[in-house]
Design a protein around this motif. Structure first.
Motif, PDB file in Angstrom:
ATOM      1  N   PRO A 146       0.835  -1.203   0.000  1.00  0.00           N
ATOM      2  CA  PRO A 146       0.000   0.000   0.000  1.00  0.00           C
ATOM      3  C   PRO A 146       0.875   1.261   0.000  1.00  0.00           C
ATOM      4  N   VAL A 147       0.514   2.202  -0.848  1.00  0.00           N
ATOM      5  CA  VAL A 147       1.266   3.457  -0.941  1.00  0.00           C
ATOM      6  C   VAL A 147       0.288   4.603  -0.730  1.00  0.00           C
ATOM      7  N   ILE A 148       0.538   5.363   0.306  1.00  0.00           N
ATOM      8  CA  ILE A 148      -0.329   6.498   0.604  1.00  0.00           C
ATOM      9  C   ILE A 148       0.291   7.733  -0.019  1.00  0.00           C
ATOM     10  N   VAL A 149      -0.434   8.333  -0.939  1.00  0.00           N
ATOM     11  CA  VAL A 149       0.120   9.466  -1.679  1.00  0.00           C
ATOM     12  C   VAL A 149      -0.667  10.723  -1.337  1.00  0.00           C
ATOM     13  N   ILE A 150       0.061  11.750  -0.920  1.00  0.00           N
ATOM     14  CA  ILE A 150      -0.589  13.021  -0.583  1.00  0.00           C
ATOM     15  C   ILE A 150      -0.577  13.875  -1.848  1.00  0.00           C
ATOM     16  N   ALA A 151      -1.766  14.107  -2.396  1.00  0.00           N
ATOM     17  CA  ALA A 151      -1.844  14.721  -3.728  1.00  0.00           C
ATOM     18  C   ALA A 151      -2.872  15.846  -3.804  1.00  0.00           C
ATOM     19  N   PRO A 152      -2.716  16.889  -2.968  1.00  0.00           N
ATOM     20  CA  PRO A 152      -3.687  17.985  -3.061  1.00  0.00           C
ATOM     21  C   PRO A 152      -3.482  18.766  -4.362  1.00  0.00           C
ATOM     22  N   ARG A 153      -4.552  19.386  -4.830  1.00  0.00           N
ATOM     23  CA  ARG A 153      -4.531  20.085  -6.117  1.00  0.00           C
ATOM     24  C   ARG A 153      -3.485  21.194  -6.169  1.00  0.00           C
ATOM     25  N   ASN A 208       4.037  10.364 -10.472  1.00  0.00           N
ATOM     26  CA  ASN A 208       4.551   9.410  -9.478  1.00  0.00           C
ATOM     27  C   ASN A 208       3.516   8.313  -9.208  1.00  0.00           C
ATOM     28  N   ILE A 209       2.246   8.688  -9.183  1.00  0.00           N
ATOM     29  CA  ILE A 209       1.187   7.696  -8.950  1.00  0.00           C
ATOM     30  C   ILE A 209       1.154   6.696 -10.105  1.00  0.00           C
ATOM     31  N   GLN A 210       1.296   7.212 -11.322  1.00  0.00           N
ATOM     32  CA  GLN A 210       1.300   6.316 -12.489  1.00  0.00           C
ATOM     33  C   GLN A 210       2.447   5.308 -12.428  1.00  0.00           C
ATOM     34  N   LYS A 241      -0.695  -0.595  -4.547  1.00  0.00           N
ATOM     35  CA  LYS A 241      -2.051  -0.161  -4.179  1.00  0.00           C
ATOM     36  C   LYS A 241      -1.990   1.302  -3.725  1.00  0.00           C
ATOM     37  N   ILE A 242      -2.825   2.132  -4.329  1.00  0.00           N
ATOM     38  CA  ILE A 242      -2.732   3.562  -4.040  1.00  0.00           C
ATOM     39  C   ILE A 242      -3.910   4.093  -3.242  1.00  0.00           C
ATOM     40  N   ILE A 243      -3.544   4.695  -2.112  1.00  0.00           N
ATOM     41  CA  ILE A 243      -4.516   5.397  -1.275  1.00  0.00           C
ATOM     42  C   ILE A 243      -4.113   6.865  -1.376  1.00  0.00           C
ATOM     43  N   ALA A 244      -4.955   7.665  -2.006  1.00  0.00           N
ATOM     44  CA  ALA A 244      -4.552   9.052  -2.257  1.00  0.00           C
ATOM     45  C   ALA A 244      -5.364  10.031  -1.420  1.00  0.00           C
ATOM     46  N   VAL A 245      -4.667  11.009  -0.863  1.00  0.00           N
ATOM     47  CA  VAL A 245      -5.327  12.118  -0.173  1.00  0.00           C
ATOM     48  C   VAL A 245      -5.434  13.248  -1.194  1.00  0.00           C
ATOM     49  N   VAL A 246      -6.666  13.587  -1.566  1.00  0.00           N
ATOM     50  CA  VAL A 246      -6.879  14.549  -2.657  1.00  0.00           C
ATOM     51  C   VAL A 246      -7.790  15.694  -2.221  1.00  0.00           C
ATOM     52  N   THR A 247      -7.760  16.749  -3.014  1.00  0.00           N
ATOM     53  CA  THR A 247      -8.665  17.873  -2.789  1.00  0.00           C
ATOM     54  C   THR A 247     -10.067  17.482  -3.261  1.00  0.00           C
ATOM     55  N   LYS A 248     -11.034  17.908  -2.490  1.00  0.00           N
ATOM     56  CA  LYS A 248     -12.433  17.635  -2.814  1.00  0.00           C
ATOM     57  C   LYS A 248     -12.730  17.935  -4.293  1.00  0.00           C
ATOM     58  N   GLY A 249     -13.383  17.017  -4.958  1.00  0.00           N
ATOM     59  CA  GLY A 249     -13.744  17.237  -6.354  1.00  0.00           C
ATOM     60  C   GLY A 249     -12.705  16.741  -7.345  1.00  0.00           C
ATOM     61  N   ASP A 250     -11.574  16.252  -6.859  1.00  0.00           N
ATOM     62  CA  ASP A 250     -10.523  15.766  -7.755  1.00  0.00           C
ATOM     63  C   ASP A 250     -11.047  14.603  -8.612  1.00  0.00           C
ATOM     64  N   GLN A 254      -8.818  13.419 -11.571  1.00  0.00           N
ATOM     65  CA  GLN A 254      -7.677  12.755 -12.216  1.00  0.00           C
ATOM     66  C   GLN A 254      -7.073  11.652 -11.345  1.00  0.00           C
ATOM     67  N   VAL A 255      -6.800  11.977 -10.084  1.00  0.00           N
ATOM     68  CA  VAL A 255      -6.213  10.976  -9.193  1.00  0.00           C
ATOM     69  C   VAL A 255      -7.245   9.902  -8.849  1.00  0.00           C
ATOM     70  N   ARG A 256      -8.494  10.309  -8.720  1.00  0.00           N
ATOM     71  CA  ARG A 256      -9.559   9.345  -8.408  1.00  0.00           C
ATOM     72  C   ARG A 256      -9.578   8.207  -9.433  1.00  0.00           C
ATOM     73  N   ASP A 257      -9.326   8.560 -10.714  1.00  0.00           N
ATOM     74  CA  ASP A 257      -9.312   7.549 -11.779  1.00  0.00           C
ATOM     75  C   ASP A 257      -8.167   6.551 -11.618  1.00  0.00           C
ATOM     76  N   LEU A 258      -7.063   7.026 -11.055  1.00  0.00           N
ATOM     77  CA  LEU A 258      -5.869   6.187 -10.971  1.00  0.00           C
ATOM     78  C   LEU A 258      -5.793   5.400  -9.664  1.00  0.00           C
ATOM     79  N   ALA A 259      -6.287   6.012  -8.602  1.00  0.00           N
ATOM     80  CA  ALA A 259      -6.052   5.452  -7.264  1.00  0.00           C
ATOM     81  C   ALA A 259      -7.026   4.324  -6.937  1.00  0.00           C
ATOM     82  N   ASP A 260      -6.624   3.451  -6.019  1.00  0.00           N
ATOM     83  CA  ASP A 260      -7.521   2.403  -5.532  1.00  0.00           C
ATOM     84  C   ASP A 260      -8.529   2.985  -4.545  1.00  0.00           C
TER      85      ASP A 260
END
Ligand code: F6R
Length: 366
Positions: free
Chosen positions: A273-280, A290-292, A300-309, A311-317
């Motif tokens: 599991p890889v936790i990626v901090i990816a705010p807009r 890096n996520i790609q 396995k990607i767990i991403a912390v994203v800005t509300k409404g994101d 692009q990352v939502r499509d890639l992350a688990d």
């Protein structure tokens, strides 16, 4: 005394909106464009003329120092170094006239930090303390200081101390930036206004608790975990990894996302599991690539994203959403889901969340 929460740690995580506000109350006058802190005002010349700021601390407080390095350098253009107190004190450190030392400590009793302060004073430095415990040894030993107003932190894993330390250090940077003219008028005022909104945004970020719990249930048995962030959020990755290690006993490491290709990417497979901090607002496009890279190696990607994101939502688990804010203040929000994730994983593993094995709340021995 846990106020209806199962553990002090959870109570303290949930106290963050109010203690961040307590920490800036009476100090941040956003409408007037004023920051009032007696300890800074009385020593303003020293900060304004500082050739260098050296921050000394341990553990989570050291991570707050790293976040402050990014903030101070951006806002005030003063070069900053962040040192583990234990390394600093034993290496005959170079301290020049015009250096300002900032010691950060929740307890105010950490032996190595206290010793680093004494050494810096012997060498003639001006030492400023950022402590939580009023009247603590470090608050007495420093020349001046500013308290965090986090209230008692009982859980051994530091949570609200971290975010209130960042709050105090941001206020200090803004005050110095104003005196030095290193931020534009509009940037300065925008930061003040944005800082004032942080408590309500932290409250909003805390709503990810259920999502964090679901993700925790999936990964609780992983033997390893990686945390990645860039810029202001690189130290948050380190802090996220520390929180997981200390309370769940899962091996975790934090890295600047771009360092992956220099070694750690070899660890990636479908079990990691890889936790990626990816705010807009951060280095978003860079973090997306890096996520790609991790995706293409089945991590396995767990991403912390800005509300409404999207692009990352499509890639992350999995994604965990936080409100939007400016890059420099984002650590105050991105750190929230990481605290909750560690908390739930530790609870599910039946670990002693508030008193993890081998750890003490104040480390008064070196
Ligand atoms: C981590 C933690 C420790 C402390 C460190 C410094 O959750 O609690 O890493 O941050 O021992 O303690 P203080 O800030 O009291 O000097």
């Amino acid at each position: 005394e846990k106020g209806g929460y199962d553990h002090f740690m959870l109570k303290e995580i949930y106290e963050q909106p109010s203690v961040i506000k307590d920490t800036y109350r009476g100090r941040l006058l956003a409408n007037e464009g004023i920051i009032k802190m007696a300890g800074i005002e009385d020593n303003l010349e020293k900060f304004v003329n500082a050739q260098r700021i050296v921050i000394v601390a341990c553990g989570t407080s050291w991570h707050a120092g790293l976040v402050a390095e990014y903030i101070f350098e951006e806002f005030t253009r003063i070069p900053v170094e962040v040192e583990y107190a234990s390394e600093f004190r034993y290496r005959n450190p170079i301290i020049n006239k015009g250096d300002v030392i900032i010691a950060i400590s929740q307890s105010g009793e950490t032996a190595d930090t206290l010793a680093a302060i004494k050494l810096a004073k012997e060498k003639g430095a001006f030492v400023f303390g950022v402590c939580n415990v009023v009247g603590s040894s470090i608050s007495r030993e420093t020349h001046a200081g500013a308290y965090t107003h986090a209230g008692p932190e009982i859980g051994v894993a530091s949570t609200k101390a971290f975010t209130t330390q960042i709050t105090v250090l941001t206020l200090i940077s803004l005050r110095i930036a104003k005196a030095k003219g290193t931020l534009s008028h509009s940037d300065y005022h925008n930061y003040l206004a944005e800082l004032e909104t942080i408590p309500e945004k932290v409250a909003e970020a805390l709503k990810c608790n259920d999502v964090a719990k679901q993700i925790a249930a999936i990964y609780k048995d992983s033997p390893n975990c990686l945390y990645l962030g860039r810029g202001y959020n690189f130290p948050v990755a380190l802090e996220g990894a520390l929180k997981l290690k200390e309370i769940s006993y899962i091996h975790a490491e934090g890295y600047p996302a771009a360092e992956m290709k220099h070694g750690p990417i070899a660890l990636i497979d479908e079990h990691m599991p890889v936790i990626v901090i990816a705010p807009r607002q951060g280095h978003y496009d860079k973090v997306v690539s890096n996520i790609q890279e991790i995706k293409s190696r089945s991590g396995k990607i767990i991403a912390v994203v800005t509300k409404g994101d999207v692009q990352v939502r499509d890639l992350a688990d999995h994604v965990i959403e936080i409100p939007d804010t400016v890059d420099a203040l984002s650590p105050l929000l991105t750190t929230i889901p990481l605290q909750l994730l560690s908390y739930h994983i530790a609870v599910m593993r039946e670990c002693n969340v508030d008193q993890p094995r081998n750890l003490a709340k104040s480390v008064t021995v070196e």
